[in-house]
Motif scaffolding. Structure first.
Motif, mmCIF file in Angstrom:
data_model
loop_
_atom_site.group_PDB
_atom_site.id
_atom_site.type_symbol
_atom_site.label_atom_id
_atom_site.label_comp_id
_atom_site.label_asym_id
_atom_site.label_seq_id
_atom_site.Cartn_x
_atom_site.Cartn_y
_atom_site.Cartn_z
ATOM 1 N N PRO A 182 0.809 -1.223 0.000
ATOM 2 C CA PRO A 182 0.000 0.000 0.000
ATOM 3 C C PRO A 182 0.837 1.266 0.000
ATOM 4 N N TYR A 183 2.035 1.212 0.577
ATOM 5 C CA TYR A 183 2.924 2.377 0.558
ATOM 6 C C TYR A 183 3.329 2.711 -0.876
ATOM 7 N N TYR A 184 3.773 1.689 -1.615
ATOM 8 C CA TYR A 184 4.123 1.898 -3.025
ATOM 9 C C TYR A 184 2.897 2.347 -3.834
ATOM 10 N N ALA A 185 1.730 1.791 -3.517
ATOM 11 C CA ALA A 185 0.509 2.170 -4.230
ATOM 12 C C ALA A 185 0.213 3.645 -4.037
ATOM 13 N N ALA A 186 0.328 4.110 -2.791
ATOM 14 C CA ALA A 186 0.067 5.526 -2.500
ATOM 15 C C ALA A 186 1.112 6.422 -3.154
ATOM 16 N N MET A 187 2.377 6.020 -3.082
ATOM 17 C CA MET A 187 3.448 6.853 -3.629
ATOM 18 C C MET A 187 3.419 6.901 -5.153
ATOM 19 N N SER A 188 2.883 5.871 -5.794
ATOM 20 C CA SER A 188 2.784 5.884 -7.256
ATOM 21 C C SER A 188 1.557 6.662 -7.725
ATOM 22 N N PHE A 189 0.389 6.407 -7.116
ATOM 23 C CA PHE A 189 -0.815 7.115 -7.556
ATOM 24 C C PHE A 189 -0.733 8.607 -7.255
ATOM 25 N N THR A 190 -0.145 8.969 -6.108
ATOM 26 C CA THR A 190 0.005 10.386 -5.781
ATOM 27 C C THR A 190 1.202 11.013 -6.484
ATOM 28 N N ASN A 191 1.933 10.204 -7.264
ATOM 29 C CA ASN A 191 3.088 10.710 -8.013
ATOM 30 C C ASN A 191 4.161 11.289 -7.095
ATOM 31 N N GLY A 199 6.749 9.231 -5.166
ATOM 32 C CA GLY A 199 8.008 8.572 -5.480
ATOM 33 C C GLY A 199 8.855 8.168 -4.296
ATOM 34 N N PHE A 200 8.364 8.349 -3.056
ATOM 35 C CA PHE A 200 9.098 7.825 -1.904
ATOM 36 C C PHE A 200 9.125 6.299 -1.964
ATOM 37 N N THR A 201 10.204 5.707 -1.490
ATOM 38 C CA THR A 201 10.297 4.249 -1.429
ATOM 39 C C THR A 201 10.607 3.832 0.006
ATOM 40 N N PRO A 202 9.966 2.770 0.510
ATOM 41 C CA PRO A 202 10.150 2.375 1.909
ATOM 42 C C PRO A 202 11.315 1.428 2.151
ATOM 43 N N ASN A 203 11.932 0.925 1.073
ATOM 44 C CA ASN A 203 12.991 -0.067 1.213
ATOM 45 C C ASN A 203 14.305 0.455 0.644
ATOM 46 N N SER A 255 6.341 13.068 -13.410
ATOM 47 C CA SER A 255 6.030 13.371 -12.014
ATOM 48 C C SER A 255 6.067 12.144 -11.125
ATOM 49 N N GLY A 256 6.318 10.959 -11.697
ATOM 50 C CA GLY A 256 6.293 9.739 -10.891
ATOM 51 C C GLY A 256 7.391 9.670 -9.849
ATOM 52 N N GLY A 257 8.630 9.951 -10.273
ATOM 53 C CA GLY A 257 9.718 10.044 -9.320
ATOM 54 C C GLY A 257 10.478 8.765 -9.026
ATOM 55 N N PHE A 258 9.998 7.600 -9.485
ATOM 56 C CA PHE A 258 10.751 6.358 -9.282
ATOM 57 C C PHE A 258 11.839 6.255 -10.354
ATOM 58 N N ASN A 259 12.974 5.672 -9.999
ATOM 59 C CA ASN A 259 14.026 5.500 -10.990
ATOM 60 C C ASN A 259 14.790 4.210 -10.749
ATOM 61 N N ILE A 282 14.238 21.823 -11.151
ATOM 62 C CA ILE A 282 13.050 21.537 -11.951
ATOM 63 C C ILE A 282 12.278 20.370 -11.352
ATOM 64 N N SER A 283 12.998 19.372 -10.858
ATOM 65 C CA SER A 283 12.334 18.250 -10.194
ATOM 66 C C SER A 283 11.544 18.724 -8.978
ATOM 67 N N ALA A 284 12.095 19.686 -8.247
ATOM 68 C CA ALA A 284 11.394 20.242 -7.080
ATOM 69 C C ALA A 284 10.192 21.067 -7.510
ATOM 70 N N PHE A 285 10.388 21.951 -8.485
ATOM 71 C CA PHE A 285 9.290 22.801 -8.952
ATOM 72 C C PHE A 285 8.139 21.972 -9.509
ATOM 73 N N ALA A 286 8.473 20.921 -10.274
ATOM 74 C CA ALA A 286 7.452 20.086 -10.907
ATOM 75 C C ALA A 286 7.003 18.943 -10.010
ATOM 76 N N THR A 287 7.461 18.921 -8.765
ATOM 77 C CA THR A 287 7.121 17.893 -7.771
ATOM 78 C C THR A 287 7.304 16.489 -8.342
ATOM 79 N N VAL A 288 8.473 16.243 -8.957
ATOM 80 C CA VAL A 288 8.753 14.959 -9.590
ATOM 81 C C VAL A 288 9.402 14.000 -8.607
ATOM 82 N N GLY A 289 10.523 14.419 -8.020
ATOM 83 C CA GLY A 289 11.184 13.556 -7.054
ATOM 84 C C GLY A 289 12.458 12.910 -7.544
ATOM 85 N N LEU A 290 12.779 13.030 -8.832
ATOM 86 C CA LEU A 290 14.051 12.517 -9.341
ATOM 87 C C LEU A 290 15.182 13.466 -8.922
ATOM 88 N N SER A 291 16.362 12.915 -8.683
ATOM 89 C CA SER A 291 17.472 13.743 -8.232
ATOM 90 C C SER A 291 18.775 13.284 -8.864
#
Length: 476
Positions: A195-204, A206-210, A308-312, A415-424
């Motif tokens: 559910p953590y990954y589900a929330a972080m993906s649908f809300t775009n 990109g936090f990961t718990p592991n 805007s997903g933020g996973f990489n 730009i990642s911060a402004f666009a709330t993407v999450g990639l760094s």
């Protein structure tokens, strides 16, 4: 006697405060949203600073707590701490709740709560929620043009927001659970991480718990595909989901907003993957060691996450400079309006592209799918782009001056911060406190600033009963 005077003064003070609050809510929903957003960020900063929120039961430094709270409420995904190890179970639950609150929108959530409590939605609440989903509702006077979501449909839209969030996140969690278990994650731990990954993906977000994030699923096409679909559904926006739920197979009955959002999103998804594929196919640090199928799939995955997903799966710092610039352009555009994504929004890009095309064709008005796009929408689109570019430029200059870091790394994270993407590029976790606060401000302005500007521009739309003499300056 003095006691009566004091009580009377107190009542008058409460009355004035109540009147001010009422004027704030009714006159400017966007300003009210900013005030509530700021209050929520401060509240979550305080909670995340507590020893109970950290895994080692120590007080989290203010800069880290504030940045995480900002990134949570603004569903950004950038972080200055290791999300997998720094936060306790309590802290992770707080972050989980925060991203869902931030994704749905403060005014939408408040209207939903009011509808649940009172069983109905009054006119004032409808106007408040409408201003949250469409800033052009903020101006006074009659609304002549057709709206994507009519005022009478606001209650149904709010229901769609709540149900789609619950249903989509639950479905994604159920799909992800077996994939997490097969990837070697403990079945009990996967009950929380799914559910953590589900929330972080649908809300775009990109936090990961592991530890390692989604890199442990690099060869699991099923898990990565589910994440891509979840990010896509979150990024197209609740008005589009509402339209698709009502008229799934009746394309002619889709609103112009829905058509522009879906077409532009798909085009950017394909074009982004193609550009990344061409620029990175021979880069041994990223795609060069993969076969053709892996390279193509990972290019599409990265293209979807830049929106805007933020996973990489790959390290962003390993990309070629040309690829990082292309990713910056995709991140700046972002996702759909009234969605969990950030950026200037795909409909903004679509409206400007249509305006340029109409000008090249010599047309008097901007038209698409048998509909005319009014001039005030074009003004808002242009203003949002100018506002976004200004925020990015100023923030990049300030952070580059503070850190003396490579300009492409600074631009990428800004730009990642402004666009709330999450990639760094790896820069965010190494910033000094002063630069961290600048980047946090960029996140806040990217999340609420463009909406506020859109509402402010819309609010200036007034009928004019006279016309000034025309004089044409030289342009270009």
């Amino acid at each position: 006697m003095s006691g009566n005077v004091t009580a009377l003064a107190r009542r008058r003070g409460f009355a004035r405060a109540g009147a001010f609050f009422k004027r704030l809510v009714t006159s400017s929903p966007s300003r009210f949203a900013i005030a509530v957003f700021a209050a929520l960020i401060l509240l979550f900063t305080g909670i995340l600073s507590l020893p109970i929120s950290s895994a080692d039961r120590t007080i989290t430094p203010l800069s880290d707590a504030l940045f995480t709270a900002m990134s949570t409420i603004c569903v950004t995904g950038l972080t200055t701490v290791d999300m997998a190890t720094h936060w306790s179970a309590f802290g992770n639950v707080v972050i989980f709740l925060g991203v869902n609150i931030g994704a749905m929108g403060v005014l939408t959530l408040a209207s939903l709560m009011g509808m649940v409590i009172s069983k109905r939605l009054g006119l004032r609440a409808k106007l408040l929620a409408a201003g949250d989903t469409n800033p052009l509702r903020a101006h006074g006077g009659p609304v002549n043009e057709s709206q994507t979501v009519r005022l009478g449909e606001v209650g149904q839209l709010l229901t769609t927001v709540a149900l789609s969030t619950l249903i989509i996140e639950a479905a994604v969690a159920l799909l992800l659970y077996p994939g997490l278990v097969m990837a070697g994650i403990d079945p009990f731990v996967a009950l929380w991480e799914a559910p953590y990954y589900a929330a972080m993906s649908f809300t775009n977000t990109g936090f990961t718990p592991n530890a390692g994030g989604v890199t442990i699923f690099a060869d699991d096409y099923f898990v990565l595909t589910v994440l891509m679909i979840s990010v896509f559904l979150g990024s197209i926006g609740f008005p589009v989901i509402y339209t698709l739920a009502r008229h799934t197979w009746h394309v002619k009955r889709w609103s112009l907003h829905t058509k522009l959002t879906l077409i532009t999103t798909v085009l950017l998804f394909i074009a982004g993957a193609a550009v990344i594929l061409v620029l990175e196919y021979d880069n041994m640090r990223t795609f060069g060691s993969m076969d053709a199928v892996d390279t193509t799939f990972q290019a599409f995955f990265l293209s979807s996450m830049t929106r805007s997903g933020g996973f990489n799966v790959i390290d962003m710092a390993d990309l070629n400079g040309s690829s990082m610039l292309a990713v910056c352009m995709l991140m700046f555009v972002g996702g759909g309006s009234a969605s969990t994504a950030g950026g200037i929004k795909v409909t903004t890009l679509a409206v400007l592209a249509l305006a340029v095309w109409s000008e090249a064709k010599g047309r008097q008005s901007v038209e698409a799918f048998g509909r005319r796009i009014p001039s005030d929408v074009q003004r808002v689109a242009l203003s949002v782009v100018a506002w976004g570019a200004t925020i990015v430029a100023v923030s990049t200059i300030v952070i580059a001056q503070i850190t003396k870091a490579d300009i492409i790394d600074v631009l990428f994270d800004v730009i990642s911060a402004f666009a709330t993407v999450g990639l760094s590029s790896g820069l965010t976790g190494e910033l000094p406190d002063s630069a961290t606060y600048v980047l946090a401000t960029t996140i806040f302005m990217g999340r609420v600033g463009t909406v506020t500007l859109a509402a402010a521009v819309a609010a200036t739309s007034r009928s004019q009963l006279y016309s000034l003499p025309v004089e044409r300056p030289i342009v270009g």
